[in-house]
Motif scaffolding. Sequence first.
Motif, PDB file in Angstrom:
ATOM      1  N   UNK A 156       0.824  -1.203   0.000  1.00  0.00           N
ATOM      2  CA  UNK A 156       0.000   0.000   0.000  1.00  0.00           C
ATOM      3  C   UNK A 156       0.867   1.266   0.000  1.00  0.00           C
ATOM      4  N   UNK A 157       0.244   2.398  -0.277  1.00  0.00           N
ATOM      5  CA  UNK A 157       0.945   3.675  -0.252  1.00  0.00           C
ATOM      6  C   UNK A 157       1.295   4.037   1.188  1.00  0.00           C
ATOM      7  N   UNK A 158       2.202   5.009   1.347  1.00  0.00           N
ATOM      8  CA  UNK A 158       2.687   5.374   2.676  1.00  0.00           C
ATOM      9  C   UNK A 158       1.532   5.789   3.592  1.00  0.00           C
ATOM     10  N   UNK A 159       0.604   6.591   3.090  1.00  0.00           N
ATOM     11  CA  UNK A 159      -0.506   7.081   3.920  1.00  0.00           C
ATOM     12  C   UNK A 159      -1.335   5.922   4.462  1.00  0.00           C
ATOM     13  N   UNK A 160      -1.618   4.931   3.628  1.00  0.00           N
ATOM     14  CA  UNK A 160      -2.405   3.767   4.063  1.00  0.00           C
ATOM     15  C   UNK A 160      -1.632   2.943   5.082  1.00  0.00           C
ATOM     16  N   UNK A 161      -0.303   2.868   4.896  1.00  0.00           N
ATOM     17  CA  UNK A 161       0.513   2.119   5.854  1.00  0.00           C
ATOM     18  C   UNK A 161       0.535   2.810   7.222  1.00  0.00           C
ATOM     19  N   UNK A 162       0.574   4.138   7.222  1.00  0.00           N
ATOM     20  CA  UNK A 162       0.557   4.876   8.485  1.00  0.00           C
ATOM     21  C   UNK A 162      -0.779   4.701   9.207  1.00  0.00           C
ATOM     22  N   UNK A 163      -1.861   4.623   8.448  1.00  0.00           N
ATOM     23  CA  UNK A 163      -3.171   4.361   9.057  1.00  0.00           C
ATOM     24  C   UNK A 163      -3.191   2.981   9.714  1.00  0.00           C
ATOM     25  N   UNK A 164      -2.538   2.020   9.047  1.00  0.00           N
ATOM     26  CA  UNK A 164      -2.442   0.680   9.628  1.00  0.00           C
ATOM     27  C   UNK A 164      -1.672   0.721  10.944  1.00  0.00           C
ATOM     28  N   UNK A 165      -0.601   1.520  11.002  1.00  0.00           N
ATOM     29  CA  UNK A 165       0.175   1.674  12.239  1.00  0.00           C
ATOM     30  C   UNK A 165      -0.695   2.246  13.351  1.00  0.00           C
ATOM     31  N   UNK A 166      -1.552   3.198  13.009  1.00  0.00           N
ATOM     32  CA  UNK A 166      -2.472   3.774  14.005  1.00  0.00           C
ATOM     33  C   UNK A 166      -3.456   2.730  14.515  1.00  0.00           C
ATOM     34  N   UNK A 167      -4.007   1.939  13.598  1.00  0.00           N
ATOM     35  CA  UNK A 167      -4.982   0.916  13.994  1.00  0.00           C
ATOM     36  C   UNK A 167      -4.364  -0.110  14.926  1.00  0.00           C
ATOM     37  N   UNK A 168      -3.074  -0.374  14.751  1.00  0.00           N
ATOM     38  CA  UNK A 168      -2.368  -1.350  15.594  1.00  0.00           C
ATOM     39  C   UNK A 168      -1.817  -0.714  16.869  1.00  0.00           C
ATOM     40  N   UNK A 169      -2.091   0.607  17.049  1.00  0.00           N
ATOM     41  CA  UNK A 169      -1.607   1.347  18.226  1.00  0.00           C
ATOM     42  C   UNK A 169      -0.090   1.239  18.360  1.00  0.00           C
ATOM     43  N   UNK A 170       0.608   1.303  17.248  1.00  0.00           N
ATOM     44  CA  UNK A 170       2.070   1.200  17.274  1.00  0.00           C
ATOM     45  C   UNK A 170       2.665   2.373  18.053  1.00  0.00           C
ATOM     46  N   UNK A 171       3.629   2.081  18.902  1.00  0.00           N
ATOM     47  CA  UNK A 171       4.301   3.140  19.665  1.00  0.00           C
ATOM     48  C   UNK A 171       5.222   3.955  18.760  1.00  0.00           C
TER      49      UNK A 171
END
Length: 422
Positions: A366-381
Amino acid sequence: MINIPRGTQDILPAETKKWQFIESRLEYLMTLYNYQEIRTPIFESTDLFARGVGDSTDVVQKEMYNFKDKGDRDLTLRPEGTAAVARSYIEQKMHGDPNQPVKLYYIGPMFRYERKQKGRYRQFTQFGVEAIGSEDPSVDAEILAMVMHIYESFGLKNLKLVINSIGDIDSRQAYNEALVEHFEPVIGDFCSDCQTRLHSNPMRILDCKVDRDKPAIQTAPRITDYLNEESLAYYNRVKSLLNELDIRYEEDPNLVRGLDYYTHTAFELMIDDPSYDGAITTLCGGGRYNGLLQLLDGPNQTGIGFALSIERLLMALEQEGIELVDTEPLDLFIVTMGDQADHFAVKLLNQLRKSNISADKDYLKRKIKAQMKQADRLSAKYTIVLGDQELENNTVDIKNMESGNTETIELNNIVEFFKNKE
């Protein structure tokens, strides 16, 4: 489409975290009481439950999943845990263990063909405890204290412990005769199950869900009036110990439990809240069984135990608004750009995980923006963006997702970065 069997459930990842938390808490509490885990087969000989649970019970008559194997043997998916533990105690000669009583606990799926309703499933998970090898009222008190400790440790407050004594075999025989005399004139007004049980197991009439509001149930003789001297002394000692432990309880002379092997102490733990949104208010039940092992051709040993449903515990926690665990945040999410970075990320993830750092990456290109959203959904520190330039410079900007701050570190220092955060 193939659907899930009626009366079963899928427990999805968001919920399994709650289950894992409960199981971990139960296992920890058992270490405090010096109880050890036992694991028995999911299926056993049908005769084990017919003899151990009782031919006159609903469990045996209506609810068991029975089948024949290729050797034409009659087998049953276990409907409860006590009979299986008793079978193992006998077969494995645990009565020869110098450490008595033998203190055991189990957790696993049980199976009963019941009418589906909230909090009741045809496959359910049961946690149970058995202490076998001592007829001492202090063991009864220990078990009851454990029950309260378990539920209170999860933060539940609206609890009511109800106890009774079913007496010894002689007391039960005298009481059964009194029940037959009491119910015989009106038994025609009762359900067919009660009519069948009048002479085989009249105490089960008191536990009937169909006829429990009939006047004859309310005016039935009380077991406590038929306890012999020995049984009464045992019951009084249990109550005295509960008082010393500051454990509140109520007595219910109609509490007989649903299985045939109980003697002396019987108990249930209930939700004591009129606003409780559930058809089933009993959270846990159990009692002492003197004679079960002999019914199964074992030694003359006595035991006491209880069982609870994990599903009902979760319902009670939800009703009281008790949150068990938050979602465990991911330490690092790796955002990748390009095949070379993606390939490197696979090796980096392996290194991080072996160092006990939780990490993940994008697998859908996926594009960078979609990957960052995935990081948010996973509550990545933390996150890093990894591309050709980062690989060439051997540096990466690591971002704190909570504060938004970034820090430039060398790629080969990522593991050290997280270890310094511990």
